[in-house]
Design a protein around this motif. Structure first.
Motif, PDB file in Angstrom:
ATOM      1  N   PRO A  99      47.331 136.411   6.025  1.00  0.00           N
ATOM      2  CA  PRO A  99      48.358 137.030   5.179  1.00  0.00           C
ATOM      3  C   PRO A  99      47.792 138.124   4.282  1.00  0.00           C
ATOM      4  CG  PRO A  99      47.689 134.936   4.258  1.00  0.00           C
ATOM      5  CD  PRO A  99      46.966 135.063   5.572  1.00  0.00           C
ATOM      6  N   GLU A 100      48.690 138.930   3.771  1.00  0.00           N
ATOM      7  CA  GLU A 100      48.346 139.954   2.780  1.00  0.00           C
ATOM      8  C   GLU A 100      49.264 139.755   1.583  1.00  0.00           C
ATOM      9  OE1 GLU A 100      48.927 144.709   2.525  1.00  0.00           O
ATOM     10  OE2 GLU A 100      47.502 144.040   4.054  1.00  0.00           O
ATOM     11  N   SER A 101      48.675 139.737   0.388  1.00  0.00           N
ATOM     12  CA  SER A 101      49.439 139.502  -0.836  1.00  0.00           C
ATOM     13  C   SER A 101      49.205 140.621  -1.833  1.00  0.00           C
ATOM     14  CB  SER A 101      49.033 138.170  -1.474  1.00  0.00           C
ATOM     15  OG  SER A 101      49.249 137.092  -0.577  1.00  0.00           O
ATOM     16  N   HIS A 102      50.230 140.881  -2.652  1.00  0.00           N
ATOM     17  CA  HIS A 102      50.144 141.942  -3.656  1.00  0.00           C
ATOM     18  C   HIS A 102      50.569 141.390  -5.015  1.00  0.00           C
ATOM     19  CE1 HIS A 102      49.623 145.325  -0.757  1.00  0.00           C
ATOM     20  NE2 HIS A 102      50.222 144.459   0.053  1.00  0.00           N
ATOM     21  N   PHE A 103      49.823 141.752  -6.045  1.00  0.00           N
ATOM     22  CA  PHE A 103      50.146 141.398  -7.415  1.00  0.00           C
ATOM     23  C   PHE A 103      50.201 142.686  -8.238  1.00  0.00           C
ATOM     24  CE2 PHE A 103      47.681 138.005  -5.514  1.00  0.00           C
ATOM     25  CZ  PHE A 103      48.391 136.857  -5.834  1.00  0.00           C
ATOM     26  N   SER A 104      51.008 142.695  -9.271  1.00  0.00           N
ATOM     27  CA  SER A 104      51.038 143.850 -10.165  1.00  0.00           C
ATOM     28  C   SER A 104      51.575 143.422 -11.520  1.00  0.00           C
ATOM     29  CB  SER A 104      51.907 144.975  -9.594  1.00  0.00           C
ATOM     30  OG  SER A 104      53.289 144.604  -9.602  1.00  0.00           O
ATOM     31  N   HIS A 105      51.280 144.243 -12.506  1.00  0.00           N
ATOM     32  CA  HIS A 105      51.832 144.039 -13.856  1.00  0.00           C
ATOM     33  C   HIS A 105      52.258 145.399 -14.403  1.00  0.00           C
ATOM     34  CE1 HIS A 105      52.392 142.376 -17.854  1.00  0.00           C
ATOM     35  NE2 HIS A 105      51.736 143.440 -18.323  1.00  0.00           N
ATOM     36  N   PRO A 106      53.532 145.505 -14.778  1.00  0.00           N
ATOM     37  CA  PRO A 106      54.572 144.493 -14.568  1.00  0.00           C
ATOM     38  C   PRO A 106      54.940 144.373 -13.084  1.00  0.00           C
ATOM     39  CG  PRO A 106      55.524 146.521 -15.404  1.00  0.00           C
ATOM     40  CD  PRO A 106      54.032 146.723 -15.436  1.00  0.00           C
ATOM     41  N   VAL A 107      55.683 143.328 -12.770  1.00  0.00           N
ATOM     42  CA  VAL A 107      56.117 143.129 -11.391  1.00  0.00           C
ATOM     43  C   VAL A 107      57.081 144.245 -11.002  1.00  0.00           C
ATOM     44  CG1 VAL A 107      57.351 141.569  -9.831  1.00  0.00           C
ATOM     45  CG2 VAL A 107      55.828 140.638 -11.595  1.00  0.00           C
ATOM     46  N   ARG A 108      56.913 144.743  -9.802  1.00  0.00           N
ATOM     47  CA  ARG A 108      57.761 145.847  -9.343  1.00  0.00           C
ATOM     48  C   ARG A 108      59.227 145.416  -9.333  1.00  0.00           C
ATOM     49  NH1 ARG A 108      56.952 150.550  -6.434  1.00  0.00           N
ATOM     50  NH2 ARG A 108      58.766 151.299  -5.294  1.00  0.00           N
ATOM     51  N   PRO A 109      60.104 146.164 -10.004  1.00  0.00           N
ATOM     52  CA  PRO A 109      61.531 145.808 -10.012  1.00  0.00           C
ATOM     53  C   PRO A 109      62.163 146.042  -8.640  1.00  0.00           C
ATOM     54  CG  PRO A 109      61.164 147.875 -11.165  1.00  0.00           C
ATOM     55  CD  PRO A 109      59.803 147.332 -10.848  1.00  0.00           C
ATOM     56  N   PRO A 110      63.252 145.348  -8.343  1.00  0.00           N
ATOM     57  CA  PRO A 110      63.901 145.470  -7.026  1.00  0.00           C
ATOM     58  C   PRO A 110      64.284 146.895  -6.659  1.00  0.00           C
ATOM     59  CG  PRO A 110      64.800 143.612  -8.252  1.00  0.00           C
ATOM     60  CD  PRO A 110      63.924 144.362  -9.197  1.00  0.00           C
ATOM     61  N   LYS A 111      64.775 147.659  -7.626  1.00  0.00           N
ATOM     62  CA  LYS A 111      65.186 149.041  -7.351  1.00  0.00           C
ATOM     63  C   LYS A 111      64.349 149.996  -8.199  1.00  0.00           C
ATOM     64  CE  LYS A 111      69.935 147.852  -6.088  1.00  0.00           C
ATOM     65  NZ  LYS A 111      71.383 148.073  -6.364  1.00  0.00           N
ATOM     66  N   ALA A 112      63.049 149.958  -7.936  1.00  0.00           N
ATOM     67  CA  ALA A 112      62.142 150.796  -8.714  1.00  0.00           C
ATOM     68  C   ALA A 112      62.316 152.266  -8.360  1.00  0.00           C
ATOM     69  CB  ALA A 112      60.702 150.368  -8.450  1.00  0.00           C
ATOM     70  N   PRO A 113      62.287 153.158  -9.341  1.00  0.00           N
ATOM     71  CA  PRO A 113      62.365 154.599  -9.048  1.00  0.00           C
ATOM     72  C   PRO A 113      61.100 155.051  -8.315  1.00  0.00           C
ATOM     73  CG  PRO A 113      61.879 154.220 -11.360  1.00  0.00           C
ATOM     74  CD  PRO A 113      62.197 152.886 -10.785  1.00  0.00           C
ATOM     75  N   ASN A 114      61.165 156.212  -7.722  1.00  0.00           N
ATOM     76  CA  ASN A 114      60.036 156.724  -6.939  1.00  0.00           C
ATOM     77  C   ASN A 114      58.775 156.912  -7.776  1.00  0.00           C
ATOM     78  OD1 ASN A 114      61.616 156.787  -4.630  1.00  0.00           O
ATOM     79  ND2 ASN A 114      62.252 158.916  -4.943  1.00  0.00           N
ATOM     80  N   ASN A 115      58.950 157.224  -9.041  1.00  0.00           N
ATOM     81  CA  ASN A 115      57.783 157.484  -9.889  1.00  0.00           C
ATOM     82  C   ASN A 115      57.293 156.228 -10.608  1.00  0.00           C
ATOM     83  OD1 ASN A 115      59.919 157.179 -11.629  1.00  0.00           O
ATOM     84  ND2 ASN A 115      59.395 158.936 -12.928  1.00  0.00           N
ATOM     85  N   TRP A 116      57.829 155.062 -10.255  1.00  0.00           N
ATOM     86  CA  TRP A 116      57.394 153.820 -10.911  1.00  0.00           C
ATOM     87  C   TRP A 116      55.965 153.478 -10.524  1.00  0.00           C
ATOM     88  CZ3 TRP A 116      55.454 149.132  -9.321  1.00  0.00           C
ATOM     89  CH2 TRP A 116      55.420 148.110 -10.283  1.00  0.00           C
ATOM     90  N   GLN A 117      55.188 153.054 -11.498  1.00  0.00           N
ATOM     91  CA  GLN A 117      53.863 152.545 -11.195  1.00  0.00           C
ATOM     92  C   GLN A 117      53.482 151.488 -12.225  1.00  0.00           C
ATOM     93  OE1 GLN A 117      51.210 155.884 -11.157  1.00  0.00           O
ATOM     94  NE2 GLN A 117      51.288 156.230 -13.346  1.00  0.00           N
ATOM     95  N   PRO A 118      52.747 150.469 -11.794  1.00  0.00           N
ATOM     96  CA  PRO A 118      52.389 149.383 -12.706  1.00  0.00           C
ATOM     97  C   PRO A 118      51.173 149.731 -13.549  1.00  0.00           C
ATOM     98  CG  PRO A 118      51.495 148.947 -10.540  1.00  0.00           C
ATOM     99  CD  PRO A 118      52.268 150.238 -10.428  1.00  0.00           C
ATOM    100  N   GLU A 119      50.851 148.874 -14.469  1.00  0.00           N
ATOM    101  CA  GLU A 119      49.626 149.039 -15.253  1.00  0.00           C
ATOM    102  C   GLU A 119      48.404 148.748 -14.381  1.00  0.00           C
ATOM    103  OE1 GLU A 119      47.927 147.649 -19.626  1.00  0.00           O
ATOM    104  OE2 GLU A 119      49.211 146.270 -18.492  1.00  0.00           O
ATOM    105  N   TRP A 120      48.537 147.742 -13.505  1.00  0.00           N
ATOM    106  CA  TRP A 120      47.480 147.415 -12.553  1.00  0.00           C
ATOM    107  C   TRP A 120      48.089 146.768 -11.319  1.00  0.00           C
ATOM    108  CZ3 TRP A 120      47.583 142.274 -11.465  1.00  0.00           C
ATOM    109  CH2 TRP A 120      48.003 141.382 -12.448  1.00  0.00           C
TER     110      TRP A 120
END
Length: 428
Positions: free
Chosen positions: A354-375
Motif C-alpha cells: 500500500p501507499e499512504s499519505h499524511f498531511s497537516h492540515p488534512v486536505r479538505p474534500p474540495k481543496a482549491p488548486n493552490n491549496w498546500q499543507p504545512e507538511w
C-alpha cells in the motif's frame, strides 16, 4: 539614484509574494519500506539479499575500495565512505529509506524520532548527501557491448508453452529495432529527486536497519531547524514493513516448475519474472498474461495502478497463490533455445504494497488548486524475493561456500554483455 527608487519598489513588491511562497512551501517526507529475501535461505543468512537482487536485476551495487551503497527514498543509491566493521557489506534484506525536504532550511540535518519498540534507537538521523554524491548515470547506447544470440520471450502462467510463443529477438540487429519488443510497461518513477537540499537515511552516521521482528507502528516525529513543530504522524499496520514472501517451487528446469506462495498481507498485486541463459540465447519469462516482457515492473506502485494493471492482465491479482513456469523453457534443447547447455534461471517476485499519505492540515474534500499543507508524508511498501529455479537454496546454504571459484559462473548468471544491455535499457 532617485530614478532607481521606483524600480526598487516594484522589485520589493514582486519579491514579497515569492518570499511568502517559499516560507509556506510544505515540508515533505518520503518513506520507502522494502523487504527483500532469498527464497529458501534461513533468515539469519538473509543480510545482503537486497543488494544481490538489486545488482542482478538492474540496480546499482557497491563494491571495492571499502565503499558502501545505501538505498534511499529517491529510488536510487548513495555511495558513502567506508565504516569500521562494514567493509564489503551490501544492503540488508529489510530497509527503511527516508528523504526529507525542508524548504525553510534545505540541506540541513534533522532527525526522525521513532517508537522505541522499533529497536532502532530513539531517532534516525537525517543527513544531507555528501558533496561527492551523484545520481547514477544511465548507460548510453555507445557503451553497450555487442552480444551474440537471441532473446526468447515467454509469458503467462501455465504448464505448457502457449501457441505463438516464444517471441524471438535477434541480437545481431540494431538495438533500436528490438528494444520496443522488450519495453512493455514501466512502473511510474515517482521517487524524490534527491539532491543537496534533502536530508537522507540511511547515511554515513547511521546504517541501522530493521530486523525481521521490527514493527514501525506508533508515533513518529520529525525534528530539526525549520521543521514545523506539528510534524508528527502515527503509522498503523497498513504503513508497516511488509512480510517476506513465502515462495515454494516444485519441479526442475526440464519440466514445468510449479510456484506457490502464501497470500502476502496488504499486497495489492503480484508479478513474477525469470531470466536465464541457454547457450548464447537469453530466455525471459513473465507472469503477465498480456505478453508484457515484465522487465520494467519491479518498483513501487500505487494501489490504483496495481488494480488497473490486474484488470489489464499485466499483474496477478492479490487472491492468486500459484503460477507455473512453462515446461522446458529454461532447460536447453529446443524448449530453452536449442543452443548449448542451460545456464540456469533466476526468478524474482514482487508483492506491491500500500501507499499512504499524511498531511497537516488534512486536505479538505474540495481543496482549491493552490491549496498546500504545512507538511506532508508519503509511506509506501513492497516485498520481493529471489529464487534459483530448480535449486534448493536451503540445501546450498548448509553446504559448500556460496562464493564461486574464479572460473565458475553462478547458476542463472548473465553474461556481462547481455546484462549490460538489459540494464542500459531497463535499469533504474
Amino acid at each position: 539614484m532617485q530614478s532607481l527608487q521606483p524600480l526598487a519598489a516594484v522589485a520589493a513588491l514582486v519579491c514579497v509574494p515569492l518570499a511568502a511562497q517559499a516560507q509556506t512551501a510544505p515540508t515533505q517526507l518520503w518513506i520507502d519500506l522494502s523487504t527483500s529475501t532469498m527464497t529458501g535461505m534461513p533468515e539469519f543468512m538473509q543480510s545482503g539479499v537486497g543488494g544481490v537482487i538489486s545488482g542482478l536485476f538492474g540496480g546499482n551495487r557497491g563494491g571495492g575500495g571499502g565503499s558502501h551503497v545505501y538505498g534511499h527514498a529517491s529510488g536510487r543509491f548513495i555511495q558513502q565512505g567506508s565504516q569500521p566493521g562494514l567493509t564489503g557489506a551490501l544492503p540488508p534484506s529489510r530497509v527503511i529509506d527516508v528523504a526529507l525536504y525542508n524548504p525553510r532550511k534545505p540541506g540541513t540535518e534533522a532527525a526522525l524520532f521513532v517508537p522505541l519498540t522499533m529497536g532502532m534507537g530513539e531517532s534516525l538521523p537525517l543527513v544531507p548527501p555528501s558533496p561527492s554524491f551523484k545520481e547514477p548515470g544511465e548507460a548510453q547506447p555507445g557503451e553497450m557491448p555487442e552480444i551474440k544470440g537471441r532473446i526468447l520471450i515467454y509469458w503467462g502462467c501455465g504448464e505448457a508453452v502457449r501457441a505463438g510463443q516464444p517471441k524471438v529477438i535477434n541480437l545481431s540487429n540494431n538495438p533500436a529495432a528490438w528494444a520496443g519488443a522488450l519495453a512493455g510497461r514501466m512502473a511510474p518513477e515517482r521517487a524524490a529527486r534527491v539532491g543537496a537540499q534533502h536530508a537522507l537515511y540511511p547515511n554515513e552516521k547511521n546504517t541501522v536497519n530493521p530486523r525481521a521482528d521490527t514493527f514501525l507502528q506508533g508515533v513518529h516525529q520529525v525534528r530539526g531547524e525549520g521543521v514545523p513543530e506539528s510534524m508528527q504522524f502515527t503509522l498503523a499496520e497498513r504503513q508497516d514493513l511488509m512480510p517476506a514472501i513465502q515462495l515454494q517451487q516444485q519441479g526442475d528446469p526440464a519440466q514445468s516448475i510449479r510456484l506457490s506462495w502464501q497470500p502476502v498481507p496488504r499486497a495489492a498485486a503480484y508479478h513474477l519474472h525469470a531470466m536465464g541463459m541457454a547457450g548464447d540465447d537469453m530466455v525471459l519469462w513473465s507472469s503477465a498474461d498480456n505478453g508484457d516482457a515484465g522487465l520494467g515492473l519491479f518498483d513501487y506502485l500505487t494501489e490504483t495502478t496495481a488494480t488497473q494493471w490486474v484488470k489489464n492482465k499485466v499483474l496477478l491479482s492479490p487472491e492468486t497463490t500459484q503460477c507455473a513456469v512453462p515446461q522446458g523453457i529454461f532447460a536447453g534443447g529446443q524448449g530453452g533455445g536449442g543452443r548449448g547447455e542451460a545456464g540456469g534461471a533466476m526468478l524474482r517476485m514482487i508483492a506491491y504494497g500500500p501507499e499512504s499519505h499524511f498531511s497537516h492540515p488534512v486536505r479538505p474534500p474540495k481543496a482549491p488548486n493552490n491549496w498546500q499543507p504545512e507538511w506532508s508524508v508519503r509511506v509506501r511498501a513492497k516485498s520481493q524475493t529471489m529464487a534459483m529455479l530448480g535449486l534448493d537454496m536451503a540445501g546450498m546454504a548448509g553446504g559448500r561456500d556460496s562464493t564461486p571459484a574464479p572460473e565458475e559462473k553462478p547458476a542463472g548468471g548473465l553474461p556481462g554483455a547481455a546484462g549490460s544491455i538489459l540494464r542500459g535499457i531497463f535499469g533504474r
